[in-house]
Motif scaffolding. Structure first.
Motif, PDB file in Angstrom:
ATOM      1  N   ILE A   1       0.840  -1.202   0.000  1.00 22.09           N
ATOM      2  CA  ILE A   1       0.000   0.000   0.000  1.00 22.09           C
ATOM      3  C   ILE A   1       0.875   1.252   0.000  1.00 22.09           C
ATOM      4  O   ILE A   1       1.757   1.409   0.853  1.00 22.09           O
ATOM      5  N   ALA A   2       0.620   2.151  -0.981  1.00 20.77           N
ATOM      6  CA  ALA A   2       1.355   3.419  -1.051  1.00 20.77           C
ATOM      7  C   ALA A   2       0.802   4.402  -0.013  1.00 20.77           C
ATOM      8  O   ALA A   2      -0.393   4.409   0.256  1.00 20.77           O
ATOM      9  N   GLN A   3       1.688   5.239   0.523  1.00 24.88           N
ATOM     10  CA  GLN A   3       1.252   6.310   1.428  1.00 24.88           C
ATOM     11  C   GLN A   3       0.805   7.540   0.644  1.00 24.88           C
ATOM     12  O   GLN A   3       0.022   8.342   1.132  1.00 24.88           O
ATOM     13  N   GLY A   4       1.351   7.695  -0.566  1.00 22.75           N
ATOM     14  CA  GLY A   4       1.025   8.890  -1.341  1.00 22.75           C
ATOM     15  C   GLY A   4       0.845   8.565  -2.816  1.00 22.75           C
ATOM     16  O   GLY A   4       1.413   7.594  -3.331  1.00 22.75           O
ATOM     17  N   TYR A   5       0.032   9.388  -3.497  1.00 20.23           N
ATOM     18  CA  TYR A   5      -0.177   9.218  -4.936  1.00 20.23           C
ATOM     19  C   TYR A   5      -0.483  10.583  -5.553  1.00 20.23           C
ATOM     20  O   TYR A   5      -1.296  11.334  -5.005  1.00 20.23           O
ATOM     21  N   VAL A   6       0.194  10.915  -6.645  1.00 16.85           N
ATOM     22  CA  VAL A   6      -0.209  12.080  -7.429  1.00 16.85           C
ATOM     23  C   VAL A   6      -0.194  11.736  -8.913  1.00 16.85           C
ATOM     24  O   VAL A   6       0.567  10.868  -9.352  1.00 16.85           O
ATOM     25  N   ARG A   7      -1.054  12.448  -9.647  1.00  9.97           N
ATOM     26  CA  ARG A   7      -1.102  12.307 -11.100  1.00  9.97           C
ATOM     27  C   ARG A   7      -0.645  13.640 -11.668  1.00  9.97           C
ATOM     28  O   ARG A   7      -1.068  14.703 -11.202  1.00  9.97           O
ATOM     29  N   GLU A   8       0.254  13.600 -12.638  1.00  7.35           N
ATOM     30  CA  GLU A   8       0.793  14.851 -13.192  1.00  7.35           C
ATOM     31  C   GLU A   8       1.123  14.631 -14.663  1.00  7.35           C
ATOM     32  O   GLU A   8       1.385  13.507 -15.092  1.00  7.35           O
ATOM     33  N   LEU A   9       1.096  15.723 -15.432  1.00  6.36           N
ATOM     34  CA  LEU A   9       1.565  15.647 -16.814  1.00  6.36           C
ATOM     35  C   LEU A   9       3.058  15.345 -16.790  1.00  6.36           C
ATOM     36  O   LEU A   9       3.779  15.814 -15.914  1.00  6.36           O
ATOM     37  N   GLY A  10       3.527  14.580 -17.767  1.00  4.00           N
ATOM     38  CA  GLY A  10       4.942  14.222 -17.773  1.00  4.00           C
ATOM     39  C   GLY A  10       5.514  14.136 -19.173  1.00  4.00           C
ATOM     40  O   GLY A  10       4.815  14.304 -20.180  1.00  4.00           O
ATOM     41  N   GLY A  11       6.808  13.869 -19.221  1.00  2.00           N
ATOM     42  CA  GLY A  11       7.539  13.834 -20.487  1.00  2.00           C
ATOM     43  C   GLY A  11       8.390  15.080 -20.599  1.00  2.00           C
ATOM     44  O   GLY A  11       7.962  16.185 -20.226  1.00  2.00           O
ATOM     45  N   GLY A  12       9.601  14.910 -21.124  1.00  2.00           N
ATOM     46  CA  GLY A  12      10.518  16.042 -21.250  1.00  2.00           C
ATOM     47  C   GLY A  12       9.934  17.170 -22.071  1.00  2.00           C
ATOM     48  O   GLY A  12      10.201  18.349 -21.807  1.00  2.00           O
ATOM     49  N   SER A  13       9.110  16.842 -23.055  1.00  2.00           N
ATOM     50  CA  SER A  13       8.538  17.900 -23.901  1.00  2.00           C
ATOM     51  C   SER A  13       7.619  18.797 -23.085  1.00  2.00           C
ATOM     52  O   SER A  13       7.689  20.035 -23.180  1.00  2.00           O
ATOM     53  N   VAL A  14       6.763  18.195 -22.278  1.00  2.00           N
ATOM     54  CA  VAL A  14       5.850  18.978 -21.431  1.00  2.00           C
ATOM     55  C   VAL A  14       6.656  19.833 -20.456  1.00  2.00           C
ATOM     56  O   VAL A  14       6.396  21.038 -20.288  1.00  2.00           O
ATOM     57  N   ASN A  15       7.656  19.214 -19.818  1.00  2.00           N
ATOM     58  CA  ASN A  15       8.424  19.938 -18.799  1.00  2.00           C
ATOM     59  C   ASN A  15       9.157  21.134 -19.406  1.00  2.00           C
ATOM     60  O   ASN A  15       9.159  22.241 -18.844  1.00  2.00           O
ATOM     61  N   THR A  16       9.807  20.917 -20.549  1.00  2.00           N
ATOM     62  CA  THR A  16      10.576  22.012 -21.157  1.00  2.00           C
ATOM     63  C   THR A  16       9.641  23.081 -21.726  1.00  2.00           C
ATOM     64  O   THR A  16       9.916  24.284 -21.616  1.00  2.00           O
ATOM     65  N   ALA A  17       8.511  22.659 -22.289  1.00  2.00           N
ATOM     66  CA  ALA A  17       7.540  23.643 -22.808  1.00  2.00           C
ATOM     67  C   ALA A  17       7.020  24.522 -21.668  1.00  2.00           C
ATOM     68  O   ALA A  17       6.959  25.755 -21.796  1.00  2.00           O
ATOM     69  N   CYS A  18       6.663  23.888 -20.546  1.00  2.00           N
ATOM     70  CA  CYS A  18       6.144  24.674 -19.410  1.00  2.00           C
ATOM     71  C   CYS A  18       7.241  25.582 -18.845  1.00  2.00           C
ATOM     72  O   CYS A  18       6.975  26.730 -18.465  1.00  2.00           O
ATOM     73  N   GLY A  19       8.473  25.073 -18.817  1.00  2.00           N
ATOM     74  CA  GLY A  19       9.590  25.882 -18.325  1.00  2.00           C
ATOM     75  C   GLY A  19       9.802  27.120 -19.178  1.00  2.00           C
ATOM     76  O   GLY A  19       9.989  28.230 -18.654  1.00  2.00           O
ATOM     77  N   LEU A  20       9.754  26.957 -20.490  1.00  2.00           N
ATOM     78  CA  LEU A  20       9.954  28.098 -21.392  1.00  2.00           C
ATOM     79  C   LEU A  20       8.798  29.090 -21.306  1.00  2.00           C
ATOM     80  O   LEU A  20       9.004  30.310 -21.349  1.00  2.00           O
ATOM     81  N   SER A  21       7.590  28.576 -21.167  1.00  2.00           N
ATOM     82  CA  SER A  21       6.441  29.471 -21.080  1.00  2.00           C
ATOM     83  C   SER A  21       6.492  30.277 -19.781  1.00  2.00           C
ATOM     84  O   SER A  21       6.199  31.475 -19.775  1.00  2.00           O
ATOM     85  N   ARG A  22       6.884  29.615 -18.693  1.00  2.00           N
ATOM     86  CA  ARG A  22       7.058  30.323 -17.414  1.00  2.00           C
ATOM     87  C   ARG A  22       8.070  31.469 -17.549  1.00  2.00           C
ATOM     88  O   ARG A  22       7.965  32.489 -16.870  1.00  2.00           O
ATOM     89  N   LEU A  23       9.058  31.279 -18.426  1.00  2.00           N
ATOM     90  CA  LEU A  23      10.073  32.327 -18.631  1.00  2.00           C
ATOM     91  C   LEU A  23       9.591  33.405 -19.601  1.00  2.00           C
ATOM     92  O   LEU A  23      10.345  34.309 -19.958  1.00  2.00           O
ATOM     93  N   GLY A  24       8.359  33.275 -20.053  1.00  2.00           N
ATOM     94  CA  GLY A  24       7.780  34.334 -20.886  1.00  2.00           C
ATOM     95  C   GLY A  24       7.859  34.083 -22.375  1.00  2.00           C
ATOM     96  O   GLY A  24       7.532  34.976 -23.170  1.00  2.00           O
ATOM     97  N   ARG A  25       8.290  32.891 -22.777  1.00  2.00           N
ATOM     98  CA  ARG A  25       8.387  32.582 -24.210  1.00  2.00           C
ATOM     99  C   ARG A  25       7.042  32.113 -24.759  1.00  2.00           C
ATOM    100  O   ARG A  25       6.259  31.499 -24.046  1.00  2.00           O
ATOM    101  N   ARG A  26       6.832  32.398 -26.047  1.00  2.00           N
ATOM    102  CA  ARG A  26       5.630  31.916 -26.739  1.00  2.00           C
ATOM    103  C   ARG A  26       5.935  30.495 -27.208  1.00  2.00           C
ATOM    104  O   ARG A  26       6.816  30.292 -28.053  1.00  2.00           O
ATOM    105  N   VAL A  27       5.212  29.516 -26.644  1.00  2.00           N
ATOM    106  CA  VAL A  27       5.591  28.107 -26.830  1.00  2.00           C
ATOM    107  C   VAL A  27       4.488  27.322 -27.528  1.00  2.00           C
ATOM    108  O   VAL A  27       3.311  27.443 -27.183  1.00  2.00           O
ATOM    109  N   ARG A  28       4.885  26.519 -28.497  1.00  2.00           N
ATOM    110  CA  ARG A  28       3.993  25.563 -29.152  1.00  2.00           C
ATOM    111  C   ARG A  28       4.418  24.166 -28.711  1.00  2.00           C
ATOM    112  O   ARG A  28       5.560  23.754 -28.988  1.00  2.00           O
ATOM    113  N   LEU A  29       3.551  23.449 -27.997  1.00  2.00           N
ATOM    114  CA  LEU A  29       3.848  22.063 -27.612  1.00  2.00           C
ATOM    115  C   LEU A  29       3.234  21.142 -28.661  1.00  2.00           C
ATOM    116  O   LEU A  29       2.038  21.233 -28.950  1.00  2.00           O
ATOM    117  N   VAL A  30       4.077  20.260 -29.222  1.00  2.00           N
ATOM    118  CA  VAL A  30       3.644  19.400 -30.320  1.00  2.00           C
ATOM    119  C   VAL A  30       3.807  17.935 -29.906  1.00  2.00           C
ATOM    120  O   VAL A  30       4.917  17.478 -29.612  1.00  2.00           O
TER     121      VAL A  30
END
Ligand SMILES: Nc1ncnc2c1ncn2[C@@H]1O[C@H](COP(=O)(O)OP(=O)(O)OP(=O)(O)O)[C@@H](O)[C@H]1O
Ligand SMILES: [Mg+2]
Length: 314
Positions: free
Chosen positions: A37-66
């Motif tokens: 039995i796990a003590q914790g569980y979370v569901r999140e978007l994943g994959g390097g593409s999602v992470n880098t796209a979100c990182g660039l958008s946070r920095l103010g860049r106009r990002v297209r995730l494909v």
């Protein structure tokens, strides 16, 4: 006066997309047939593409995730990506479900179970002219995937002809990293972005010096080497630079490399030389590691600037 950019996007980020299911706090690894039995569980978007796209958008860049996801997950992705200012316009919906990674954390180690799902259609989708045109509408295209030699041979020249620069992070994919045919791809991208373990697989030697010597001898235009808590190295035109990371209280380094990529590409778009660009990248990687998961602690520009000035100008 700055010249306005005519492209629709600053960066297109293309690659595999996952739904991550992260289980934590197991007492021990189960025997076959046993339930734990796990003590914790979370569901999140994943994959390097999602992470880098979100990182660039946070920095103010106009990002297209494909990339490709299952149609049942549209609402969840739209809402969560929207929190980072990333839209769904470059996403194709498949009947096949979203790729899934189940991450099981024990005290000292993590184990991953992965189902590629919709990502299995990605390589073929990237041969469609309309998709190449979508990528070409960005100043820079970042590939967060093991881009096959065959695909690289068609996509990279098309993007270059459209005036795009490119970067590549293939992740930990031993078959790609040890295939000599992919050397041509490492040469053809503007920025090749492995971590230390990946670089060791490419050049057959775990030392940073060996990787940089390999990159220089094989004619890579530019490469970096991500070295976790040791920071990063870069080589451009035969010249190497080294940057230590800021000291942070790292709680989870998942996605640090993807956040690093976002910082590096952000600096690249500002025409910052690769050596100083490493500072921006290392600050992004370090800050990302200060909260659980890959997305929670991606910095905004002021956070990035503040920690960069404190770390590298004092
Ligand atoms: N513990 C840490 N403290 C400070 N900075 C860190 C730490 N871990 C990572 N970083 C920063 O993040 C960068 C990328 O991390 P790392 O080398 O782990 O990449 P990675 O293995 O590709 O990560 P991932 O694939 O999980 O996204 C490092 O070069 C460093 O600048
Ligand atoms: Mg990585």
């Amino acid at each position: 006066m700055a010249v306005p950019h005519l492209k629709s996007w600053d960066v297109a980020v293309v690659g595999e997309i996952f739904a991550d299911h992260i289980f934590t706090g197991f007492p021990h690894w189960p025997q076959p047939g046993e339930e734990v039995i796990a003590q914790g569980y979370v569901r999140e978007l994943g994959g390097g593409s999602v992470n880098t796209a979100c990182g660039l958008s946070r920095l103010g860049r106009r990002v297209r995730l494909v990339g490709l996801i299952g149609d049942a997950d549209f609402d969840w992705f739209e809402q969560r990506l929207g929190e980072f200012g990333v839209g769904m316009g470059g996403i194709r919906l498949e009947h096949d479900g979203t790729g899934i990674t189940v991450s099981v954390s024990m005290r000292d180690d993590r184990t991953f179970f992965t189902y590629p799902g919709a990502n299995r259609g990605l390589a073929e989708w990237l041969t469609v002219p309309a998709v190449i045109a979508d990528l070409a509408a960005a100043r820079h295209v970042h590939f967060a995937m093991p881009l096959s030699r065959e695909l690289a041979g068609s996509v990279l020249p098309a993007l270059r002809a459209a005036g795009c620069t490119t970067s590549l992070d293939v992740g930990h994919t031993p078959a790609w990293l040890t295939d000599p045919a992919n050397l041509a791809t490492c040469r053809e991208v503007d920025l090749f972005l492995p971590n230390a373990a990946e670089a060791a697989l490419i050049c057959g030697d775990p030392s940073a010096e060996a990787y940089l010597a390999w990159a220089s001898a094989n004619g890579l235009a530019r490469t970096v080497l991500k070295r976790g808590a040791l920071g990063a190295l870069a080589m451009a035109g035969g010249v190497t630079s080294q940057v230590p990371p800021p000291v942070v209280e790292a709680v989870d380094t998942t996605g640090a490399g993807d956040a690093f990529n976002a910082g590096l590409i952000d600096a690249w778009l500002d025409d910052v030389p690769l050596g100083p660009a490493l500072e921006r990248a290392c600050v992004c990687g370090a800050l990302c590691s200060t909260a659980p998961g890959a997305l929670a602690a991606l910095p905004h520009s002021p956070q990035l600037r503040t920690l960069r000035e404190r770390t590298y100008r004092s």
